[in-house]
Design a protein around this motif. Sequence first.
Motif, PDB file in Angstrom:
ATOM      1  N   MET A   1       7.982   1.879 -25.140  1.00  0.00           N
ATOM      2  CA  MET A   1       9.274   1.944 -24.436  1.00  0.00           C
ATOM      3  C   MET A   1       9.074   1.839 -22.918  1.00  0.00           C
ATOM      4  O   MET A   1       9.752   1.061 -22.252  1.00  0.00           O
ATOM      5  CB  MET A   1       9.987   3.254 -24.774  1.00  0.00           C
TER       6      MET A   1
ATOM      7  N   HIS B   1       8.103  -1.769 -22.213  1.00  0.00           N
ATOM      8  CA  HIS B   1       9.170  -2.763 -22.358  1.00  0.00           C
ATOM      9  C   HIS B   1      10.262  -2.628 -21.293  1.00  0.00           C
ATOM     10  O   HIS B   1      10.988  -3.568 -21.008  1.00  0.00           O
ATOM     11  CB  HIS B   1       9.802  -2.678 -23.764  1.00  0.00           C
ATOM     12  N   ARG B   2      10.394  -1.442 -20.703  1.00  0.00           N
ATOM     13  CA  ARG B   2      11.377  -1.248 -19.624  1.00  0.00           C
ATOM     14  C   ARG B   2      10.734  -1.394 -18.235  1.00  0.00           C
ATOM     15  O   ARG B   2      11.360  -1.076 -17.233  1.00  0.00           O
ATOM     16  CB  ARG B   2      12.023   0.141 -19.732  1.00  0.00           C
ATOM     17  N   ASN B   3       9.468  -1.775 -18.198  1.00  0.00           N
ATOM     18  CA  ASN B   3       8.732  -1.940 -16.942  1.00  0.00           C
ATOM     19  C   ASN B   3       8.758  -0.667 -16.094  1.00  0.00           C
ATOM     20  O   ASN B   3       8.945  -0.713 -14.878  1.00  0.00           O
ATOM     21  CB  ASN B   3       9.284  -3.139 -16.148  1.00  0.00           C
TER      22      ASN B   3
ATOM     23  N   GLY C   1      10.229   4.572 -11.630  1.00  0.00           N
ATOM     24  CA  GLY C   1      11.136   3.488 -11.968  1.00  0.00           C
ATOM     25  C   GLY C   1      11.485   2.652 -10.739  1.00  0.00           C
ATOM     26  O   GLY C   1      10.708   2.610  -9.766  1.00  0.00           O
TER      27      GLY C   1
END
Length: 410
Positions: free
Chosen positions: A258, A261-263, A334
């Motif tokens: 996860m 895939h969300r970088n 993030g």
Amino acid sequence: MPVSVASEKLGIWMVGACGNVAATAAAGLVALQKGIAPLTGLVSELPPFAGIELANWQGMVVGGHDIRKPCLLQTADRLASERVIPAELLTACREELVAIEANIRPGVAYRCGQQIRQLADVQVADEAAVAPRQLVSQIQDDLLSFRKQHGLDRIVVVNLASTEPTLPADSAEAAQLTPTTWPELEPHLDTVGSAQFVASSLYAIAAFELEMPFVNFTPSVGASSEALENLSQRKNICHAGRDGKTGETLLKTVLAPMFAHRNLEVMSWVGHNIFGNLDGRVLDHPDNRATKVATKDKVLGSTLGYDPQTLVSIEYIKSLGDWKTAWDHVHFSGFLGTSMTLQFTWQGSDSALAAPLVLDLARLTDRAAGAGEIGTLAPLACFFKSPQGSSQHDFFEQHRALLEWVSELS
Ligand SMILES: NC(=O)c1ccc[n+]([C@@H]2O[C@H](COP(=O)([O-])OP(=O)(O)OC[C@H]3O[C@@H](n4cnc5c(N)ncnc54)[C@H](O)[C@@H]3O)[C@@H](O)[C@H]2O)c1
């Protein structure tokens, strides 16, 4: 007319037969045979597996080795008192478990460290005075008697014994001196006290020489060396390992994709594990713990594509018994470099999570052997923390590979 695999008799030989996982798997199997246990937790009972002919629960017989006097029932009673096995289910299965206990033979404790050796209350050979070949023959005699006594068509050997300290041969320097083919390794079996083997590898050799598949549910070395892979190929038999993926590591390999895939960038992942069963007591020794930490700690890098700072701790807290608590702290960043945290707490019964996977692996490895598969079974990677034959740790990719394999088999 050919006899169907499902109607034949399959022996499941558990090494470490008196331990928590073995006792839970044995009680679970008997309950399945009586139709009093739900199929929850059994991967091989999911719809995609209906198309391949797997051994029937009814035709399975359990036996095994342990270095403690047969105490499977005592273990099961303790697990019932800890609410791992429902007490009424155990009462209904008691007679059959008494019969299974009669199939348990004294195991071998070769070079598996003081923490394990001190558990032994059966006669175990002095490792400085015995040639490993003698121990392999002892294991094989027991397997052959089990097959004969129960009229079994096939046997799968499953290692559920305590985690051994890491072999000195696992280190980089020693690896250079380690034989990589079976013809190079085999003569060492006749050397008294040979440092080339530990108990888990002797069980694997015994199985392969008898052309029986082997599953290593533990982090111990088992059949993971090149020379044993070579032996399995020479004997046209398959094997799978290493270290069942049941709890915290399962979650790691589900959550890491996860983040990828969300970088999102995982900066650190800290996992603290506390539990109080016999496995925990053995892992309380730094040498045994090092083997376990090594398999738990290497799952992130291949999925994320970089190595965040990690810490894995395992502590023995007696009062918790079989109920393992894992607390994980994931520090990630993030967009705009903003730092965030994911924390989770996992409270699972180690043995209730592991036991159905043991039954699944016995069935799937038996099916693979029946299909003529040879050497490491890489498609079973999703069952293991340190999958042999595969560097894939992403649970979803591993699961896809399993389903592809199943579809090829069917
Ligand atoms: N429970 C889980 O979720 C889980 C997950 C992955 C791996 N494992 C591994 O599975 C193994 C079994 O776990 P457990 O909780 O049942 O442990 P346990 O300590 O309850 O049982 C281990 C058993 O192996 C026996 N034993 C030790 N050395 C032996 C030898 N050389 N030959 C024969 N018997 C031997 C011990 O006497 C004991 O009865 C451990 O190595 C553990 O690390 C467990």
